[in-house]
Design a protein around this motif. Structure first.
Motif, PDB file in Angstrom:
ATOM      1  N   UNK A 120       0.849  -1.197   0.000  1.00 25.84           N
ATOM      2  CA  UNK A 120       0.000   0.000   0.000  1.00 25.84           C
ATOM      3  C   UNK A 120       0.885   1.248   0.000  1.00 25.84           C
ATOM      4  N   UNK A 121       1.977   1.205  -0.740  1.00 24.61           N
ATOM      5  CA  UNK A 121       2.991   2.258  -0.656  1.00 24.61           C
ATOM      6  C   UNK A 121       2.475   3.650  -1.016  1.00 24.61           C
ATOM      7  N   UNK A 122       1.664   3.760  -2.069  1.00 23.82           N
ATOM      8  CA  UNK A 122       1.179   5.086  -2.471  1.00 23.82           C
ATOM      9  C   UNK A 122       0.310   5.693  -1.386  1.00 23.82           C
ATOM     10  N   UNK A 123      -0.636   4.925  -0.892  1.00 29.19           N
ATOM     11  CA  UNK A 123      -1.522   5.387   0.174  1.00 29.19           C
ATOM     12  C   UNK A 123      -0.719   5.652   1.453  1.00 29.19           C
ATOM     13  N   UNK A 124       0.241   4.800   1.733  1.00 23.17           N
ATOM     14  CA  UNK A 124       1.074   4.962   2.924  1.00 23.17           C
ATOM     15  C   UNK A 124       1.889   6.243   2.847  1.00 23.17           C
ATOM     16  N   UNK A 125       2.449   6.529   1.684  1.00 20.63           N
ATOM     17  CA  UNK A 125       3.274   7.727   1.537  1.00 20.63           C
ATOM     18  C   UNK A 125       2.476   8.976   1.869  1.00 20.63           C
ATOM     19  N   UNK A 126       1.245   9.048   1.386  1.00 26.03           N
ATOM     20  CA  UNK A 126       0.408  10.216   1.658  1.00 26.03           C
ATOM     21  C   UNK A 126       0.062  10.336   3.137  1.00 26.03           C
ATOM     22  N   UNK A 127      -0.399   9.252   3.740  1.00 31.33           N
ATOM     23  CA  UNK A 127      -0.818   9.316   5.136  1.00 31.33           C
ATOM     24  C   UNK A 127       0.371   9.487   6.078  1.00 31.33           C
ATOM     25  N   UNK A 128       1.494   8.835   5.770  1.00 40.00           N
ATOM     26  CA  UNK A 128       2.669   8.978   6.623  1.00 40.00           C
ATOM     27  C   UNK A 128       3.340  10.335   6.442  1.00 40.00           C
ATOM     28  N   UNK A 129       3.234  10.920   5.253  1.00 41.97           N
ATOM     29  CA  UNK A 129       3.717  12.297   5.062  1.00 41.97           C
ATOM     30  C   UNK A 129       2.990  13.239   6.015  1.00 41.97           C
ATOM     31  N   UNK A 130       1.665  13.108   6.087  1.00 42.71           N
ATOM     32  CA  UNK A 130       0.876  13.945   6.986  1.00 42.71           C
ATOM     33  C   UNK A 130       1.281  13.699   8.438  1.00 42.71           C
ATOM     34  N   UNK A 131       1.360  12.436   8.819  1.00 43.02           N
ATOM     35  CA  UNK A 131       1.680  12.111  10.205  1.00 43.02           C
ATOM     36  C   UNK A 131       3.059  12.635  10.601  1.00 43.02           C
ATOM     37  N   UNK A 132       4.060  12.413   9.762  1.00 41.37           N
ATOM     38  CA  UNK A 132       5.392  12.885  10.090  1.00 41.37           C
ATOM     39  C   UNK A 132       5.488  14.408  10.053  1.00 41.37           C
ATOM     40  N   UNK A 133       4.697  15.048   9.199  1.00 40.34           N
ATOM     41  CA  UNK A 133       4.672  16.517   9.188  1.00 40.34           C
ATOM     42  C   UNK A 133       4.120  17.051  10.508  1.00 40.34           C
ATOM     43  N   UNK A 134       3.068  16.423  11.009  1.00 44.80           N
ATOM     44  CA  UNK A 134       2.493  16.832  12.300  1.00 44.80           C
ATOM     45  C   UNK A 134       3.508  16.585  13.417  1.00 44.80           C
ATOM     46  N   UNK A 135       4.159  15.426  13.375  1.00 40.34           N
ATOM     47  CA  UNK A 135       5.162  15.103  14.394  1.00 40.34           C
ATOM     48  C   UNK A 135       6.340  16.074  14.321  1.00 40.34           C
ATOM     49  N   UNK A 136       6.783  16.373  13.123  1.00 37.44           N
ATOM     50  CA  UNK A 136       7.929  17.264  12.947  1.00 37.44           C
ATOM     51  C   UNK A 136       7.600  18.662  13.466  1.00 37.44           C
ATOM     52  N   UNK A 137       6.424  19.171  13.111  1.00 38.30           N
ATOM     53  CA  UNK A 137       6.018  20.502  13.555  1.00 38.30           C
ATOM     54  C   UNK A 137       5.863  20.545  15.078  1.00 38.30           C
ATOM     55  N   UNK A 138       5.187  19.576  15.623  1.00 48.63           N
ATOM     56  CA  UNK A 138       4.964  19.547  17.068  1.00 48.63           C
ATOM     57  C   UNK A 138       6.250  19.369  17.861  1.00 48.63           C
ATOM     58  N   UNK A 139       7.141  18.519  17.370  1.00 48.21           N
ATOM     59  CA  UNK A 139       8.391  18.296  18.111  1.00 48.21           C
ATOM     60  C   UNK A 139       9.340  19.484  18.002  1.00 48.21           C
ATOM     61  N   UNK A 140       9.192  20.296  16.969  1.00 53.78           N
ATOM     62  CA  UNK A 140      10.007  21.516  16.868  1.00 53.78           C
ATOM     63  C   UNK A 140       9.730  22.410  18.086  1.00 53.78           C
ATOM     64  N   UNK A 141       8.459  22.664  18.342  1.00 58.45           N
ATOM     65  CA  UNK A 141       8.077  23.513  19.476  1.00 58.45           C
ATOM     66  C   UNK A 141       8.403  22.831  20.805  1.00 58.45           C
TER      67      UNK A 141
END
Length: 192
Positions: free
Chosen positions: A134-155
């Protein structure tokens, strides 16, 4: 954009981060936990090793107290990754719903009282998720998840550094792991 092969090669360490970011237990700090989770070649190792060494200077009771004081009573060091950006706005609710859909897509139903942006839960999900096939679907959903994690962990990192918390080193290691899983632009264009 996330590089799924790199993310898969670092999946085990996300389990370690989830474990270290939940309420501490004595077995969490057994020497085998670090040794089994990442080796000295991992990009997060120097930061994680500093965290590990600092935490071993405290008693278990002091670690528990530090955890509660750091993550349960301070808004700036919350483990809820969308709180800093959205607080309790409607936008946060929409982001929480998107994250919950990602969990459900992979068969994970989170408890009704648990919020989907809780950092240990997010790390545990990345650790346990199986996206092969499910790589295509995974890439989209994991991009969102890691973006949220990256933004939150910055602060979160900035607040932990300001307070001098040993947890700053752990969060720095988590962020270094994110960076190791990002597909660089030049790398992405090579495959076009």
């Amino acid at each position: 954009m996330i590089n799924l092969e790199k993310l898969q090669s670092h999946q085990t360490v996300f389990g370690f981060f989830a474990q270290m970011l939940t309420y501490p237990e004595k077995l969490d700090f057994h020497p085998s936990v670090l040794a089994e989770s990442l080796d000295s070649k991992h990009p997060a190792y120097p930061s994680v090793r500093t965290f590990w060494d600092l935490m071993h200077e405290y008693s278990m009771e002091q670690i528990e107290e530090m955890y509660v004081q750091t993550f349960d009573f301070q808004k700036k060091t919350t483990l809820y990754m969308t709180f800093h950006k959205f607080e309790d706005s409607r936008d946060r609710g929409q982001m929480l719903a998107k994250l919950k859909e990602t969990y459900q897509l992979y068969g994970l139903d989170i408890a009704g009282s648990e919020l989907s942006d809780y950092l240990p839960l997010m790390c545990e999900f990345v650790y346990a998720a199986n996206w092969q096939g499910h790589e295509k679907q995974a890439a989209e959903s994991l991009d969102l998840m890691l973006a949220v994690m990256e933004d939150g962990t910055y602060h979160l990192l900035k607040a932990l550094e300001k307070s001098g918390s040993p947890y700053a080193h752990l969060i720095r290691g988590l962020r270094e792991t994110f960076k190791a899983c990002i597909q660089q632009e030049t790398e992405a264009h090579e495959h076009d």
